[in-house]
Design an enzyme around this catalytic site. Sequence first.
Site, PDB file in Angstrom:
ATOM      1  N   SER A  64     -28.434  78.864 -22.686  1.00  0.00           N
ATOM      2  CA  SER A  64     -29.667  79.368 -22.078  1.00  0.00           C
ATOM      3  C   SER A  64     -29.331  80.195 -20.832  1.00  0.00           C
ATOM      4  O   SER A  64     -28.625  81.193 -20.942  1.00  0.00           O
ATOM      5  CB  SER A  64     -30.581  78.166 -21.783  1.00  0.00           C
ATOM      6  OG  SER A  64     -31.847  78.586 -21.400  1.00  0.00           O
ATOM      7  N   ASP A 124     -37.265  79.807 -31.384  1.00  0.00           N
ATOM      8  CA  ASP A 124     -37.100  79.703 -29.922  1.00  0.00           C
ATOM      9  C   ASP A 124     -38.142  80.574 -29.209  1.00  0.00           C
ATOM     10  O   ASP A 124     -38.114  81.797 -29.331  1.00  0.00           O
ATOM     11  CB  ASP A 124     -35.675  80.172 -29.565  1.00  0.00           C
ATOM     12  CG  ASP A 124     -35.330  79.915 -28.102  1.00  0.00           C
ATOM     13  OD1 ASP A 124     -36.250  79.743 -27.293  1.00  0.00           O
ATOM     14  OD2 ASP A 124     -34.126  79.894 -27.793  1.00  0.00           O
ATOM     15  N   HIS A 146     -35.472  76.109 -28.793  1.00  0.00           N
ATOM     16  CA  HIS A 146     -34.578  76.419 -27.673  1.00  0.00           C
ATOM     17  C   HIS A 146     -33.527  75.325 -27.468  1.00  0.00           C
ATOM     18  O   HIS A 146     -32.468  75.586 -26.908  1.00  0.00           O
ATOM     19  CB  HIS A 146     -35.399  76.631 -26.395  1.00  0.00           C
ATOM     20  CG  HIS A 146     -34.643  77.323 -25.309  1.00  0.00           C
ATOM     21  ND1 HIS A 146     -34.174  78.613 -25.431  1.00  0.00           N
ATOM     22  CD2 HIS A 146     -34.233  76.904 -24.074  1.00  0.00           C
ATOM     23  CE1 HIS A 146     -33.522  78.971 -24.332  1.00  0.00           C
ATOM     24  NE2 HIS A 146     -33.551  77.933 -23.489  1.00  0.00           N
TER      25      HIS A 146
HETATM   26  C1  MLT Z   1     -33.242  82.431 -18.169  1.00  0.00           C
HETATM   27  O1  MLT Z   1     -34.032  82.394 -17.246  1.00  0.00           O
HETATM   28  O2  MLT Z   1     -32.041  82.679 -18.047  1.00  0.00           O
HETATM   29  C2  MLT Z   1     -33.810  82.181 -19.528  1.00  0.00           C
HETATM   30  O3  MLT Z   1     -35.170  82.347 -19.506  1.00  0.00           O
HETATM   31  C3  MLT Z   1     -33.454  80.843 -20.048  1.00  0.00           C
HETATM   32  C4  MLT Z   1     -33.907  79.726 -19.136  1.00  0.00           C
HETATM   33  O4  MLT Z   1     -33.184  79.422 -18.228  1.00  0.00           O
HETATM   34  O5  MLT Z   1     -34.958  79.133 -19.372  1.00  0.00           O
END
Ligand code: MLT
Length: 212
Positions: A105, A156, A187
């Site tokens: 992520s 996701d 996700h």
């Molecule tokens: C981010 O902010 O890098 C992406 O949206 C993934 C997350 O951290 O939720």
Amino acid sequence: MPELTFSHRFAPGERLGARPLLLLHGTGGDEDDLLPLGRMVAPGAPLLSPRGKVLENGMPRFFRRLAEGVFDEADVRARAHELADFVAAAREHYRIAAPIALGYSNGANIAAAVMLLRPETLAGGILLRAMAPLAKAEVAGGLAGKPVLVVSGQRDPIAAPANAARLKAMLERAGARVDHQILPAGHELSQADVALAQAWLQANEAASRLAS
Ligand code: MLT
């Protein structure tokens, strides 16, 4: 010796010649989060695991965002350079080879930014639930043949497979060899992510043994 400017864990590997992993956690994680995943994906490999320095409502991240999925690109760039400098210093300090990033992520997104902006830093990347971290990257060819695995979740809502496909195209323009897999998942990570990452890493280790 340059200073190590991130709180981090380092676990020396017990398998001779194993490629180190750089573990990069998701929003709200820390340097302990991905150690078990790293051990599963690359048993016996050295593990370097920093904690993101940006706090969002007390939750550590690797760069600032303005809203869900809307990134502060100036911060993405500055933080990618800061992390690349840390990896260079840690390599010298712990005497390790260039690592492969294993990011989830937000951690996958900063790994992608490091690959695009400082292509010499990483030997490759396993980017789980990644998105394109920059609208445009000005890199040309710096990743020359480096292997990247991008794993998306079909459902996701945060890191859509179409966005990851844009990232794949950007990395390929920079010369990387990208495998994009889409799992029937959201996700969150699943057992299938672990299996894909293990198999990909083993195949790449075998290929680099053949090449050397
Ligand atoms: C981010 O902010 O890098 C992406 O949206 C993934 C997350 O951290 O939720």
